[in-house]
Motif scaffolding. Structure first.
Motif, PDB file in Angstrom:
ATOM      1  N   VAL A  91       0.874  -1.180   0.000  1.00 41.21           N
ATOM      2  CA  VAL A  91       0.000   0.000   0.000  1.00 41.21           C
ATOM      3  C   VAL A  91       0.910   1.228   0.000  1.00 41.21           C
ATOM      4  CG1 VAL A  91      -0.182   0.254   2.544  1.00 41.21           C
ATOM      5  CG2 VAL A  91      -2.139   0.856   1.100  1.00 41.21           C
ATOM      6  N   ASP A  92       0.360   2.391  -0.345  1.00 38.28           N
ATOM      7  CA  ASP A  92       1.213   3.588  -0.283  1.00 38.28           C
ATOM      8  C   ASP A  92       1.650   3.832   1.168  1.00 38.28           C
ATOM      9  OD1 ASP A  92      -1.411   4.228   0.417  1.00 38.28           O
ATOM     10  OD2 ASP A  92      -1.478   6.120  -0.689  1.00 38.28           O
ATOM     11  N   SER A  93       0.658   3.991   2.054  1.00 35.56           N
ATOM     12  CA  SER A  93       0.945   4.215   3.471  1.00 35.56           C
ATOM     13  C   SER A  93      -0.249   3.663   4.252  1.00 35.56           C
ATOM     14  CB  SER A  93       1.112   5.720   3.713  1.00 35.56           C
ATOM     15  OG  SER A  93       0.630   6.094   4.986  1.00 35.56           O
ATOM     16  N   THR A  94       0.023   2.893   5.301  1.00 36.90           N
ATOM     17  CA  THR A  94      -1.111   2.345   6.069  1.00 36.90           C
ATOM     18  C   THR A  94      -1.900   3.478   6.724  1.00 36.90           C
ATOM     19  OG1 THR A  94       0.351   1.977   7.951  1.00 36.90           O
ATOM     20  CG2 THR A  94      -0.065   0.073   6.507  1.00 36.90           C
ATOM     21  N   ASN A  95      -1.217   4.584   7.093  1.00 38.42           N
ATOM     22  CA  ASN A  95      -1.968   5.717   7.644  1.00 38.42           C
ATOM     23  C   ASN A  95      -2.932   6.277   6.597  1.00 38.42           C
ATOM     24  OD1 ASN A  95      -0.550   5.582  10.070  1.00 38.42           O
ATOM     25  ND2 ASN A  95      -0.318   7.802  10.209  1.00 38.42           N
ATOM     26  N   SER A  96      -2.441   6.434   5.350  1.00 31.49           N
ATOM     27  CA  SER A  96      -3.326   6.970   4.294  1.00 31.49           C
ATOM     28  C   SER A  96      -4.475   6.009   4.054  1.00 31.49           C
ATOM     29  CB  SER A  96      -2.565   7.154   2.983  1.00 31.49           C
ATOM     30  OG  SER A  96      -1.476   8.007   3.182  1.00 31.49           O
ATOM     31  N   GLU A  97      -4.181   4.700   4.050  1.00 32.69           N
ATOM     32  CA  GLU A  97      -5.228   3.711   3.805  1.00 32.69           C
ATOM     33  C   GLU A  97      -6.282   3.767   4.925  1.00 32.69           C
ATOM     34  OE1 GLU A  97      -5.795   1.952   1.201  1.00 32.69           O
ATOM     35  OE2 GLU A  97      -7.416   0.721   2.029  1.00 32.69           O
ATOM     36  N   ALA A  98      -5.824   3.881   6.162  1.00 32.40           N
ATOM     37  CA  ALA A  98      -6.764   3.965   7.285  1.00 32.40           C
ATOM     38  C   ALA A  98      -7.609   5.230   7.158  1.00 32.40           C
ATOM     39  CB  ALA A  98      -6.004   3.952   8.603  1.00 32.40           C
ATOM     40  N   GLU A  99      -6.967   6.331   6.760  1.00 30.13           N
ATOM     41  CA  GLU A  99      -7.715   7.589   6.599  1.00 30.13           C
ATOM     42  C   GLU A  99      -8.774   7.448   5.504  1.00 30.13           C
ATOM     43  OE1 GLU A  99      -4.439  10.304   6.080  1.00 30.13           O
ATOM     44  OE2 GLU A  99      -3.891  10.059   8.195  1.00 30.13           O
ATOM     45  N   ARG A 100      -8.402   6.790   4.395  1.00 27.69           N
ATOM     46  CA  ARG A 100      -9.380   6.597   3.307  1.00 27.69           C
ATOM     47  C   ARG A 100     -10.552   5.755   3.795  1.00 27.69           C
ATOM     48  NH1 ARG A 100      -4.475   6.334   0.002  1.00 27.69           N
ATOM     49  NH2 ARG A 100      -4.289   4.107   0.338  1.00 27.69           N
ATOM     50  N   ARG A 101     -10.249   4.708   4.576  1.00 25.57           N
ATOM     51  CA  ARG A 101     -11.327   3.830   5.048  1.00 25.57           C
ATOM     52  C   ARG A 101     -12.229   4.560   6.048  1.00 25.57           C
ATOM     53  NH1 ARG A 101      -9.324  -2.363   4.911  1.00 25.57           N
ATOM     54  NH2 ARG A 101      -8.195  -2.166   2.961  1.00 25.57           N
ATOM     55  N   LEU A 102     -11.628   5.374   6.893  1.00 24.85           N
ATOM     56  CA  LEU A 102     -12.445   6.160   7.829  1.00 24.85           C
ATOM     57  C   LEU A 102     -13.353   7.103   7.054  1.00 24.85           C
ATOM     58  CD1 LEU A 102      -9.851   7.069  10.614  1.00 24.85           C
ATOM     59  CD2 LEU A 102     -11.961   5.801  10.978  1.00 24.85           C
ATOM     60  N   ALA A 103     -12.769   7.764   6.041  1.00 22.38           N
ATOM     61  CA  ALA A 103     -13.556   8.724   5.247  1.00 22.38           C
ATOM     62  C   ALA A 103     -14.696   8.016   4.520  1.00 22.38           C
ATOM     63  CB  ALA A 103     -12.647   9.446   4.257  1.00 22.38           C
ATOM     64  N   ALA A 104     -14.481   6.720   4.179  1.00 22.11           N
ATOM     65  CA  ALA A 104     -15.526   5.967   3.474  1.00 22.11           C
ATOM     66  C   ALA A 104     -16.540   5.370   4.453  1.00 22.11           C
ATOM     67  CB  ALA A 104     -14.891   4.863   2.641  1.00 22.11           C
ATOM     68  N   GLY A 105     -16.376   5.639   5.755  1.00 21.87           N
ATOM     69  CA  GLY A 105     -17.377   5.218   6.737  1.00 21.87           C
ATOM     70  C   GLY A 105     -17.112   3.879   7.399  1.00 21.87           C
ATOM     71  N   ALA A 106     -15.878   3.339   7.294  1.00 19.59           N
ATOM     72  CA  ALA A 106     -15.584   2.032   7.915  1.00 19.59           C
ATOM     73  C   ALA A 106     -15.826   2.094   9.421  1.00 19.59           C
ATOM     74  CB  ALA A 106     -14.134   1.645   7.639  1.00 19.59           C
ATOM     75  N   GLU A 107     -16.239   0.942   9.944  1.00 21.45           N
ATOM     76  CA  GLU A 107     -16.495   0.882  11.385  1.00 21.45           C
ATOM     77  C   GLU A 107     -15.157   0.850  12.137  1.00 21.45           C
ATOM     78  OE1 GLU A 107     -18.515  -2.284  14.345  1.00 21.45           O
ATOM     79  OE2 GLU A 107     -19.439  -2.072  12.354  1.00 21.45           O
ATOM     80  N   ALA A 108     -15.007   1.687  13.135  1.00 24.58           N
ATOM     81  CA  ALA A 108     -13.754   1.763  13.892  1.00 24.58           C
ATOM     82  C   ALA A 108     -14.014   1.269  15.321  1.00 24.58           C
ATOM     83  CB  ALA A 108     -13.253   3.200  13.896  1.00 24.58           C
ATOM     84  N   PRO A 109     -12.982   0.825  16.052  1.00 26.67           N
ATOM     85  CA  PRO A 109     -11.590   0.777  15.653  1.00 26.67           C
ATOM     86  C   PRO A 109     -11.287  -0.377  14.694  1.00 26.67           C
ATOM     87  CG  PRO A 109     -11.807  -0.021  17.920  1.00 26.67           C
ATOM     88  CD  PRO A 109     -13.168   0.411  17.477  1.00 26.67           C
ATOM     89  N   PHE A 110     -10.249  -0.165  13.893  1.00 22.08           N
ATOM     90  CA  PHE A 110      -9.766  -1.235  13.032  1.00 22.08           C
ATOM     91  C   PHE A 110      -8.253  -1.045  12.823  1.00 22.08           C
ATOM     92  CE2 PHE A 110     -11.152   2.128  10.107  1.00 22.08           C
ATOM     93  CZ  PHE A 110     -10.067   2.260   9.247  1.00 22.08           C
TER      94      PHE A 110
END
Ligand code: BTN
Length: 329
Positions: A91-110
């Motif tokens: 992946v480019d960056s796991t932080n960026s990936e987590a941010e994208r998933r949060l922005a897409a509404g993923a259930e947290a924590p993950f």
């Protein structure tokens, strides 16, 4: 299939090196013996070794040298950590990936883990070398319900929880170099943390905690400046077991942070793992250098600096460089 692999591996972990019967496994998991056999054959190709124990079944005798999704899941379930964890090959960056998933509404924590990052980043826009598949590139994503001001001790608290976990579980002592580095006893960096948050006026909307932890390899480019758990602790560790243990420890640390119970041990743990205490340091804050002797932190996580004029000041953020002690006059 990944869930079946996780259940098979969980049975082997529970057996703690003893043999596991293929028949029993098939019955317990509600699949055919042939299906179990096919999964074991596949797991062997992925780096596991199972040796046949006559009339008893199979023993797990080796695990992959790189992170393995189903093995991490099996360890997490054994630790009773109920947190979804995705393991990506690249992946480019796991932080960026987590941010994208949060922005897409993923259930947290993950949690998001990657074997490699193509654009791993550190603090202050630096690059985080992320080519080695045996190391841990991890982001934990939260949707906290706390005011932004409460976030200030967060990264330090997570770092302390990590130091405590690595010492109790693996006998490896690392120190915390304020505010985001974990160093070995020779001052070489073993891990770095990067916290990123989206903040509204009165609350933190979402929060990503990123951790780069050198488990087996230190980045070649940083020879001399970096180290790894293997070099520091002197033993080869299973990266998936380390990853699951670290995720579990950080998930618990997050709970203590959110309900503020971390306050009971925050300063005590900091003084145990502080590797700056009593040292001459220079802190660069927005380009401005400030020198003094480090004297711990306050309960907001600010670095306490004794200045040349004898006054003590609290520095909320910045970059620390260790300076040689002046020779006595
Ligand atoms: C630092 O020391 O400056 C912080 C380094 C943080 C690196 C980790 S690796 C996983 C996560 N994803 C990133 O892009 N960065 C963090």
């Amino acid at each position: 299939m990944a869930a079946l692999d996780g259940s098979i591996l969980r049975a082997f972990l529970d057996a703690e090196g003893e043999a596991v019967s293929g028949d029993r496994l098939a019955k317990e998991l509600g699949v055919s013996r042939v299906a179990v056999w096919a999964r074991l054959a596949r797991l062997r190709r992925e780096g596991f070794r199972f040796t046949a124990a006559p009339r008893k079944g199979y023993k797990l005798t080796a695990t992959p040298k790189v992170l393995h999704a189903a093995l991490i899941e099996a360890h997490l379930r054994r630790l009773r950590i109920h947190l979804s964890c995705e393991v990506l090959t690249e992946v480019d960056s796991t932080n960026s990936e987590a941010e994208r998933r949060l922005a897409a509404g993923a259930e947290a924590p993950f949690a998001v883990v990657a074997l490699r990052q193509t654009a791993g980043r550190g603090r202050l826009g630096r690059r985080w070398h992320s080519a080695q598949a045996g190391n841990l590139y991890l982001s934990l994503a939260f949707r906290p319900f706390i005011e932004p001001a409460r976030l200030s001790p967060f990264t330090i608290w997570m770092g302390l929880a990590l130091c405590e976990h690595l010492e109790s579980q693996h006998g490896i002592h690392l120190g915390l170099k304020w505010p985001n580095d974990l160093l070995d006893d020779r001052g070489r960096k073993v891990a770095g943390m990067l916290t990123e948050a989206r903040v509204d006026a009165d609350r933190v909307r979402d929060l990503v905690f990123g951790l780069g932890l050198n488990i087996g390899e230190r980045p070649e480019e940083l020879r001399g400046l970096a180290s790894s758990l293997r070099e520091t602790g002197g033993k080869v560790l299973d990266p998936s077991a380390v990853a699951a243990g670290v995720i579990g420890a950080l998930a618990k640390a997050w709970e203590a942070f959110e309900d503020a119970s971390f306050r009971r041990s925050f300063l005590r743990l900091h003084s145990r793992y502080d590797c700056l205490n009593g040292k001459r340091v220079r802190v660069t804050l927005r380009g401005q250098p400030l020198s003094g002797i480090a004297e711990g932190i306050d309960d907001a996580g600010a670095l306490l600096l004794r200045l040349a004029n004898g006054k003590r000041t609290a520095v909320a953020s910045g970059e620390v460089t260790l300076r040689p002690r002046r020779p006595a006059a």
